[in-house]
Enzyme design. Sequence first.
Site, PDB file in Angstrom:
ATOM      1  N   SER A   1       4.840 -28.566  25.939  1.00 53.22           N
ATOM      2  CA  SER A   1       5.907 -28.083  26.673  1.00 53.22           C
ATOM      3  C   SER A   1       6.309 -29.145  27.795  1.00 53.22           C
ATOM      4  O   SER A   1       5.751 -29.741  28.306  1.00 53.22           O
ATOM      5  CB  SER A   1       5.843 -26.768  27.390  1.00 53.22           C
ATOM      6  OG  SER A   1       7.018 -26.371  28.209  1.00 53.22           O
TER       7      SER A   1
ATOM      8  N   TYR B   1       1.474 -19.884  31.884  1.00 57.29           N
ATOM      9  CA  TYR B   1       1.863 -20.703  30.962  1.00 57.29           C
ATOM     10  C   TYR B   1       2.001 -22.319  31.291  1.00 57.29           C
ATOM     11  O   TYR B   1       1.472 -23.190  30.533  1.00 57.29           O
ATOM     12  CB  TYR B   1       3.372 -20.153  30.435  1.00 57.29           C
ATOM     13  CG  TYR B   1       4.004 -21.014  29.259  1.00 57.29           C
ATOM     14  CD1 TYR B   1       3.827 -20.560  27.911  1.00 57.29           C
ATOM     15  CD2 TYR B   1       4.936 -22.100  29.608  1.00 57.29           C
ATOM     16  CE1 TYR B   1       4.250 -21.308  26.983  1.00 57.29           C
ATOM     17  CE2 TYR B   1       5.490 -22.712  28.519  1.00 57.29           C
ATOM     18  CZ  TYR B   1       5.258 -22.260  27.361  1.00 57.29           C
ATOM     19  OH  TYR B   1       5.744 -22.811  26.340  1.00 57.29           O
TER      20      TYR B   1
END
Length: 262
Positions: free
Chosen positions: A139, A152
Amino acid sequence: MELKNSTVLITGGTSGIGLELVKQLTQQGANIIVTGRNLNALREAKTKFPKIHTFQNDVSNPREIEQLYEDVTEQFPELNIIINNAGIMRLIDLRDATLDLANINSEIATNLSGTIQMVHQFLPHLLTKKSAAIVNVSSGIAFMAYSAAPIYSAAKAGVHAYTQALRLQLEDTNVKVFEMIPPGVKTNLQNDWVLKPSPGMMMDVDKMVGVAIKGFLKDQPELKPTMISVIKFASRLVPKTLIKYGHQEFKKIKALQNRSLK
């Protein structure tokens, strides 16, 4: 890498980026195997794409990965590409003492440990193929500490570092290692968020996957849109400013949550 007639295993392939990968890889002529935890979601994916093969599986569970390996390699010995896409993303206040240890670790178990375990389990099989590939989905948040989703953020930073190390260790083999690096993408990942991301900051999922597939076909190690290059540059040039900008969302979320409790 060739995709036509390749056999591709996609974890977390029932929604969002995973389901779009199913769609576009099918169009490329690949044979698709999809895994996911939700049996109903797997059935819906099979209804949309009847030619795919589905397995119910949780990548955070080592025993389930072992069983998946046995089932898939027995039924599809031609498997030559795995895409580690399964992931969860949550907004978490690290001062929330109601979260037990298993809960607070769940994003690491799925996003990071799940990726590492899948690679470790399937790598011996992939090494037997003339042409094989591993695609790990990280990401843009891997390049900045995003305080609203801290676990995350840490997990995806780990995926990024692990993928780089994996690529180096496999540089003299037939297994190519790719990192798919999406920015914010319009999926159901943020459905339960109290504060929805700004649509203008989010990329359409079909465009993101299209960029990834083009890069994959050209053997580009990092499958990323231009926005990610900007984020990476900013993380080196003005890291504190980037982190502070992201932290504003955490403050807004806390304000909304406090307001709802009154």
